[in-house]
Design a protein around this motif. Structure first.
Motif, PDB file in Angstrom:
ATOM      1  N   PHE A 188     -17.037 -26.676  37.113  1.00 55.75           N
ATOM      2  CA  PHE A 188     -18.529 -26.757  35.983  1.00 55.75           C
ATOM      3  C   PHE A 188     -18.546 -26.105  35.060  1.00 55.75           C
ATOM      4  O   PHE A 188     -17.428 -24.783  34.848  1.00 55.75           O
ATOM      5  CB  PHE A 188     -19.516 -26.630  36.871  1.00 55.75           C
ATOM      6  N   LEU A 189     -18.787 -26.137  33.790  1.00 55.06           N
ATOM      7  CA  LEU A 189     -18.815 -25.782  32.444  1.00 55.06           C
ATOM      8  C   LEU A 189     -20.261 -24.430  32.507  1.00 55.06           C
ATOM      9  O   LEU A 189     -21.275 -24.603  32.667  1.00 55.06           O
ATOM     10  CB  LEU A 189     -19.762 -26.858  31.325  1.00 55.06           C
ATOM     11  N   ARG A 211     -19.069 -18.495  31.196  1.00 52.71           N
ATOM     12  CA  ARG A 211     -18.186 -17.603  31.052  1.00 52.71           C
ATOM     13  C   ARG A 211     -16.659 -18.053  30.805  1.00 52.71           C
ATOM     14  O   ARG A 211     -15.329 -17.827  30.236  1.00 52.71           O
ATOM     15  CB  ARG A 211     -17.543 -16.627  32.940  1.00 52.71           C
ATOM     16  N   ASN A 212     -17.240 -20.148  31.097  1.00 56.33           N
ATOM     17  CA  ASN A 212     -15.741 -20.742  30.592  1.00 56.33           C
ATOM     18  C   ASN A 212     -15.497 -21.455  29.855  1.00 56.33           C
ATOM     19  O   ASN A 212     -14.930 -22.339  29.294  1.00 56.33           O
ATOM     20  CB  ASN A 212     -15.558 -21.366  31.799  1.00 56.33           C
ATOM     21  N   THR A 213     -16.974 -21.672  28.684  1.00 56.65           N
ATOM     22  CA  THR A 213     -17.099 -22.093  27.814  1.00 56.65           C
ATOM     23  C   THR A 213     -17.436 -21.355  26.419  1.00 56.65           C
ATOM     24  O   THR A 213     -18.434 -20.400  26.672  1.00 56.65           O
ATOM     25  CB  THR A 213     -17.730 -23.183  28.000  1.00 56.65           C
ATOM     26  N   ALA A 214     -17.372 -21.334  25.122  1.00 61.62           N
ATOM     27  CA  ALA A 214     -17.299 -20.654  24.497  1.00 61.62           C
ATOM     28  C   ALA A 214     -18.314 -21.431  23.381  1.00 61.62           C
ATOM     29  O   ALA A 214     -18.624 -22.559  23.082  1.00 61.62           O
ATOM     30  CB  ALA A 214     -16.793 -20.453  22.981  1.00 61.62           C
ATOM     31  N   SER A 268     -26.915 -21.312  26.267  1.00 65.63           N
ATOM     32  CA  SER A 268     -27.483 -20.393  26.404  1.00 65.63           C
ATOM     33  C   SER A 268     -27.910 -21.020  27.851  1.00 65.63           C
ATOM     34  O   SER A 268     -28.683 -20.055  28.342  1.00 65.63           O
ATOM     35  CB  SER A 268     -28.546 -19.991  24.966  1.00 65.63           C
ATOM     36  N   MET A 269     -27.610 -22.205  28.171  1.00 63.86           N
ATOM     37  CA  MET A 269     -28.581 -22.696  29.333  1.00 63.86           C
ATOM     38  C   MET A 269     -27.480 -23.242  30.141  1.00 63.86           C
ATOM     39  O   MET A 269     -27.866 -23.179  31.313  1.00 63.86           O
ATOM     40  CB  MET A 269     -29.391 -23.871  28.867  1.00 63.86           C
ATOM     41  N   LEU A 270     -26.117 -22.474  30.008  1.00 61.43           N
ATOM     42  CA  LEU A 270     -26.045 -23.059  31.094  1.00 61.43           C
ATOM     43  C   LEU A 270     -25.564 -21.797  31.996  1.00 61.43           C
ATOM     44  O   LEU A 270     -25.698 -20.716  31.426  1.00 61.43           O
ATOM     45  CB  LEU A 270     -24.258 -23.138  30.420  1.00 61.43           C
ATOM     46  N   PHE A 283     -20.731 -30.599  34.803  1.00 57.16           N
ATOM     47  CA  PHE A 283     -19.033 -30.611  35.218  1.00 57.16           C
ATOM     48  C   PHE A 283     -17.701 -31.228  34.363  1.00 57.16           C
ATOM     49  O   PHE A 283     -18.389 -31.295  32.915  1.00 57.16           O
ATOM     50  CB  PHE A 283     -18.528 -32.363  36.046  1.00 57.16           C
ATOM     51  N   SER A 284     -16.825 -30.466  34.110  1.00 53.08           N
ATOM     52  CA  SER A 284     -15.909 -29.477  33.280  1.00 53.08           C
ATOM     53  C   SER A 284     -15.921 -31.305  33.381  1.00 53.08           C
ATOM     54  O   SER A 284     -14.338 -31.529  34.050  1.00 53.08           O
ATOM     55  CB  SER A 284     -15.015 -28.525  33.216  1.00 53.08           C
ATOM     56  N   PRO A 285     -15.161 -31.749  32.024  1.00 56.07           N
ATOM     57  CA  PRO A 285     -14.803 -32.922  31.873  1.00 56.07           C
ATOM     58  C   PRO A 285     -13.076 -32.488  31.980  1.00 56.07           C
ATOM     59  O   PRO A 285     -12.530 -33.677  32.631  1.00 56.07           O
ATOM     60  CB  PRO A 285     -15.095 -33.375  30.492  1.00 56.07           C
TER      61      PRO A 285
END
Length: 241
Positions: free
Chosen positions: A16-17, A20-23, A46-48, A140-142
């Motif tokens: 998932f996005l 931590r793993n998405t900027a 901010s909502m992730l 979901f992380s593509p």
């Protein structure tokens, strides 16, 4: 095969996005497109969720009850095509009521599978985040799903897109020592030749070309025979729900 799969995908931190793993300003590449991207903005970022981990997966806003399918839910997936509520931002109550039956279970949406999924998915996140902060909405992380798709295509599974159930079973194999699969049955009749629906909770028919669930089922049987998971094909007893 299982060892190779884990080394290729490793979903624990990338399914998932998350924050931590998405900027912010990161280009999110779509699962099904090599050229289209979505620029992550600060408001959506901010909502992730911070991190993500779940145990009991259910799919496509499936109905739950305390008689046969059970109530326990840690994660429920939503197909963007299921978000058909009119004036969602002005009247979020029908959606809130629909997802609240799962308690605090996280909601997972493939927002970046296709471009037409993004708008409705982000609208859902914006609506639910302030109303039900205890029930995270995750995308979901593509990248993960594309990696998973390539892994299985390289092993002969040539569907347009893997089914959600098959995707999450793969994820469970990475995260859990003991995986039990219920309800994955791609045929029109059960083992007693009694007709069964595609989904137990509606009359929807399977897409003729999108998934190849009989072939996915063969892979699950192979994993079952190898002891990697337990595939349940008989009616559930009360102690398994």
């Amino acid at each position: 095969m299982l060892i190779n799969f884990i080394s290729v995908c490793v979903s624990t931190g990338s399914l998932f996005l998350t924050k931590r793993n998405t900027a912010v300003n990161q280009a999110i590449h779509y699962e099904t497109s090599a050229t289209k991207t979505y620029k992550m903005n600060a408001a959506i970022h901010s909502m992730l969720p911070e991190v993500f981990f779940s145990l009991c997966f259910r799919f496509n806003l499936a109905s739950i009850n305390d008689s046969d399918v059970g109530l326990k839910t840690d994660l429920i997936t939503i197909n963007p095509s299921q978000i058909r509520f009119k004036n969602l931002e002005q009247n979020p109550d029908p959606l809130v009521e629909r997802v609240s039956v799962y308690g605090n279970a996280s909601l997972a949406i493939p927002a970046f599978a296709y471009t037409f999924c993004t708008g409705q998915s982000i609208k859902t996140l914006k609506v639910l985040h302030p109303i039900r902060p205890q029930q995270p909405v995750a995308f979901f992380s593509p990248i993960y799903l594309r990696t998973l798709d390539r892994f299985w295509k390289g092993r002969g599974l040539k569907s347009i897109r893997l089914s959600t159930g098959f995707m999450l079973i793969n994820t469970a194999l990475e995260l859990c020592e003991d995986v039990h699969v219920y309800g994955f049955w791609p045929f029109d009749t059960d083992l007693q030749d009694i007709p069964v629906p595609y989904h137990y909770y509606d009359q929807m028919k399977p897409h003729r070309y999108m998934h190849k669930m009989p072939e996915e089922f063969v892979r699950l049987l192979q994993l079952h025979s190898q002891g990697a998971l337990t595939l349940h094909l008989q009616p559930c007893s009360s102690d398994t729900r």
